[in-house]
Design a protein around this motif. Structure first.
Motif, PDB file in Angstrom:
ATOM      1  N   SER A  83      -9.112  -4.117   5.156  1.00 53.12           N
ATOM      2  CA  SER A  83      -9.419  -2.813   4.615  1.00 53.12           C
ATOM      3  C   SER A  83     -10.089  -1.297   5.365  1.00 53.12           C
ATOM      4  O   SER A  83      -9.879  -0.445   5.595  1.00 53.12           O
ATOM      5  CB  SER A  83     -10.248  -3.428   3.387  1.00 53.12           C
ATOM      6  N   GLU A  84     -10.170  -1.922   6.555  1.00 53.20           N
ATOM      7  CA  GLU A  84     -11.284  -0.667   6.900  1.00 53.20           C
ATOM      8  C   GLU A  84     -10.035   0.174   8.015  1.00 53.20           C
ATOM      9  O   GLU A  84     -10.521   1.064   8.247  1.00 53.20           O
ATOM     10  CB  GLU A  84     -12.189  -0.236   8.248  1.00 53.20           C
ATOM     11  N   GLU A  85      -8.528  -0.247   8.397  1.00 57.39           N
ATOM     12  CA  GLU A  85      -8.065  -0.218   8.929  1.00 57.39           C
ATOM     13  C   GLU A  85      -6.892   0.870   7.851  1.00 57.39           C
ATOM     14  O   GLU A  85      -5.480   1.374   8.260  1.00 57.39           O
ATOM     15  CB  GLU A  85      -6.941  -0.891  10.008  1.00 57.39           C
ATOM     16  N   VAL A  86      -6.666   1.180   6.633  1.00 58.23           N
ATOM     17  CA  VAL A  86      -6.004   0.770   6.239  1.00 58.23           C
ATOM     18  C   VAL A  86      -5.348   2.894   5.930  1.00 58.23           C
ATOM     19  O   VAL A  86      -4.244   2.909   5.710  1.00 58.23           O
ATOM     20  CB  VAL A  86      -5.793   0.475   4.442  1.00 58.23           C
ATOM     21  N   ALA A  87      -6.919   3.275   5.744  1.00 58.38           N
ATOM     22  CA  ALA A  87      -6.394   4.643   5.975  1.00 58.38           C
ATOM     23  C   ALA A  87      -6.057   4.936   7.002  1.00 58.38           C
ATOM     24  O   ALA A  87      -5.268   6.639   6.777  1.00 58.38           O
ATOM     25  CB  ALA A  87      -8.332   5.624   5.803  1.00 58.38           C
ATOM     26  N   GLY A  88      -6.292   4.743   8.245  1.00 56.96           N
ATOM     27  CA  GLY A  88      -5.082   5.818   9.327  1.00 56.96           C
ATOM     28  C   GLY A  88      -3.820   5.317   9.089  1.00 56.96           C
ATOM     29  O   GLY A  88      -2.723   5.667   9.105  1.00 56.96           O
ATOM     30  N   VAL A  89      -3.598   3.781   8.292  1.00 53.18           N
ATOM     31  CA  VAL A  89      -2.106   3.600   8.897  1.00 53.18           C
ATOM     32  C   VAL A  89      -1.784   4.294   7.454  1.00 53.18           C
ATOM     33  O   VAL A  89      -0.333   4.762   7.365  1.00 53.18           O
ATOM     34  CB  VAL A  89      -1.707   1.445   8.093  1.00 53.18           C
ATOM     35  N   THR A  90      -1.995   3.715   6.039  1.00 59.28           N
ATOM     36  CA  THR A  90      -1.878   5.463   5.058  1.00 59.28           C
ATOM     37  C   THR A  90      -1.722   6.922   5.824  1.00 59.28           C
ATOM     38  O   THR A  90      -0.511   7.163   5.558  1.00 59.28           O
ATOM     39  CB  THR A  90      -3.060   5.682   4.053  1.00 59.28           C
ATOM     40  N   ASP A  91      -2.443   7.550   7.057  1.00 63.23           N
ATOM     41  CA  ASP A  91      -2.171   8.431   6.981  1.00 63.23           C
ATOM     42  C   ASP A  91      -0.791   8.798   7.804  1.00 63.23           C
ATOM     43  O   ASP A  91      -0.222   9.464   7.980  1.00 63.23           O
ATOM     44  CB  ASP A  91      -3.527   8.487   8.244  1.00 63.23           C
ATOM     45  N   GLN A  92      -0.594   6.863   8.741  1.00 62.95           N
ATOM     46  CA  GLN A  92       0.168   7.522   9.561  1.00 62.95           C
ATOM     47  C   GLN A  92       1.552   7.649   8.661  1.00 62.95           C
ATOM     48  O   GLN A  92       3.012   7.888   8.790  1.00 62.95           O
ATOM     49  CB  GLN A  92       0.677   5.864  10.480  1.00 62.95           C
TER      50      GLN A  92
END
Length: 143
Positions: A83-92
């Motif tokens: 879950s803590e990596e979702v923000a970065g993936v979403t931005d990409q």
């Protein structure tokens, strides 16, 4: 943020054709590998994304190191990351042109702030669900 409705899940899975699986594993016993294989069996094109496997071939597709390496439109991003990596993936995902139709996070994976950003840019979001469970549950036909 509310859970996705069956209508939203049905709409996403019936409209998308090309799915980038972020966090794809080479190990056939891992969920990301099994779901990717299942989605392929249902007629979707699956593009595996994993920097540690970039350039290798799995399921007949070249693994990309990041979403930015995909040089063609992608309809959905299926996220197999914490879950803590979702923000970065979403931005990409939101930096892609054209943007994907949907961002999907797997069971137990949520980031409501990232989901809100994506929805604010017109991208559909399904969180904490698995397409390999939803497709048979909703009786969806192969694409």
């Amino acid at each position: 943020m509310a859970h996705a409705t069956d209508d939203l899940v049905r709409d996403v899975l019936s409209r998308v054709r090309t799915i980038a699986v972020v966090g794809f594993s080479a190990n056939p016993s891992r969920p990301s590998h099994g779901v990717a294989r299942y989605l392929q069996s249902r007629g979707y094109r699956v593009i595996p994304v994993n920097p540690g496997l970039a350039g290798q071939e799995f399921l007949g597709e070249k693994v990309r190191g990041s979403l930015a390496e995909i040089r063609e439109p992608v309809d959905m991003i299926d996220v197999f990351r914490r879950s803590e990596e979702v923000a970065g993936v979403t931005d990409q995902a939101l930096a892609l042109s054209p943007r994907p139709f949907a961002i999907w996070t797997q069971l137990g994976v949520r980031d409501d702030a990232a989901a809100g950003r994506a929805e604010g840019m017109g991208v559909k979001v399904v969180q904490d669900r698995c397409p390999a469970i939803e497709i048979p549950r909703l009786g969806l036909l192969p694409v």
